[in-house]
Design an enzyme around this catalytic site. Structure first.
Site, PDB file in Angstrom:
ATOM      1  N   ASP A  44      -7.062   5.360 -22.509  1.00 15.33           N
ATOM      2  CA  ASP A  44      -5.762   4.769 -22.844  1.00 15.33           C
ATOM      3  C   ASP A  44      -5.749   3.273 -22.505  1.00 15.33           C
ATOM      4  O   ASP A  44      -4.762   2.575 -22.738  1.00 15.33           O
ATOM      5  CB  ASP A  44      -4.609   5.523 -22.178  1.00 15.33           C
ATOM      6  N   GLU A 181     -11.978   5.695  -9.671  1.00 17.66           N
ATOM      7  CA  GLU A 181     -11.781   4.297 -10.065  1.00 17.66           C
ATOM      8  C   GLU A 181     -11.265   3.471  -8.901  1.00 17.66           C
ATOM      9  O   GLU A 181     -10.302   3.859  -8.230  1.00 17.66           O
ATOM     10  CB  GLU A 181     -10.782   4.217 -11.238  1.00 17.66           C
TER      11      GLU A 181
END
Ligand code: KIV
Length: 263
Positions: A44, A181
């Protein structure tokens, strides 16, 4: 032959690094697959690098399905992973399943959803209904408002503990892959060593089973300056700009089209 989840598990077991790169259209998907990328992630992040927003949150499910289908048409062999966009997995497990269906139908082989232990029930529901899940922990961009920006997560001992527990809960619930992440390296390394599924890092650790980057960052078509977690291998924007300005000059000066380009 198309890369499968079994292939990724085998690569993880053989300590063969898994290369993941984001992809949003057929042209770059084709080039990336030919260059040897194992997994194409329709992230996204397309909200930022393709649509020009300042976060991924405006991306809709229809946007994702459109880009997943385009990437699948461009690359038939690479494993295709697709993000659940903001608001489509922060709902009940049943609704999340319904939201995942168009992505699988568009060609995704696995969906990725963001969040911690609170997502375990959803992961378990999806997996029991045949949808493989990659759990994304650490700096989960869809929660950037909650974090006060796109900031490293897991620095404080309690936060590190929460992430460690989340990784375990998500894998126990059936997540077949874990993406970490923007987390402290020792924490990402420790988690990668504790879970028995492929781990993919971005701003995490070389101890992960694989790494992911955003295509536009790698080729130099993204924002300047880059976040620390990214690595730029070239700056194609400069070369592309030169080609476009040569075309502009050719049209303005009447050089193009010449007879060779006319019928
Ligand atoms: O949306 C995305 O591209 C991602 C990667 C940066 C991990 O989630």
């Amino acid at each position: 032959m198309r890369t499968t989840l079994t292939d990724l598990r085998k690569m993880h077991a053989a300590r063969q690094p898994i290369v993941v790169l984001t992809s949003y259209d057929a042209s770059f998907a084709r080039v990336s697959q030919a260059a040897g990328v194992d997994v194409l992630l329709v992230g996204d992040s397309l909200g930022m690098v393709i649509q020009g927003h300042d976060s991924p949150n405006p991306v809709t499910l229809a946007d994702m399905a459109y880009h997943v289908a385009a990437v699948r048409r461009g690359a038939d062999r690479a494993f295709l992973l697709a993000d659940m966009p903001f608001g489509t997995s922060q709902v009940t497990p049943e609704e999340t399943f319904r939201n995942a269906v168009p992505l699988i139908q568009a060609g995704a082989q696995m969906i990725k959803l963001e969040g911690g232990s609170e997502m375990a029930a959803t992961v378990s529901f999806l997996v029991s209904r045949g949808i493989p899940v990659c759990a994304h922990i650490g700096m989960t961009p869809q929660s950037h408002h909650q974090f006060g920006g796109f900031r490293v997560q897991g620095r404080a001992p309690e936060a590190a503990q929460r992430l460690t527990e989340a990784a375990q809960a998500l894998v126990q619930a059936g997540a077949a892959m874990l993406l970490m992440e923007c987390m402290p390296e020792p924490l990402a390394r420790a988690i990668a060593g504790q879970v028995d599924v492929p781990t993919i890092g971005i701003g995490a650790s070389s101890a992960c089973s694989g790494q992911v980057l955003v295509l536009q960052d790698v080729i130099g078509l993204g924002p300047v300056p880059l976040p620390r977690l990214a690595k730029r291998y070239d700056h194609v924007a400069g070369g592309i700009g030169q080609m476009i300005s040569a075309y502009v000059q050719d049209v303005r000066s009447g050089i193009f089209p010449d007879l060779q380009h006319c019928y």
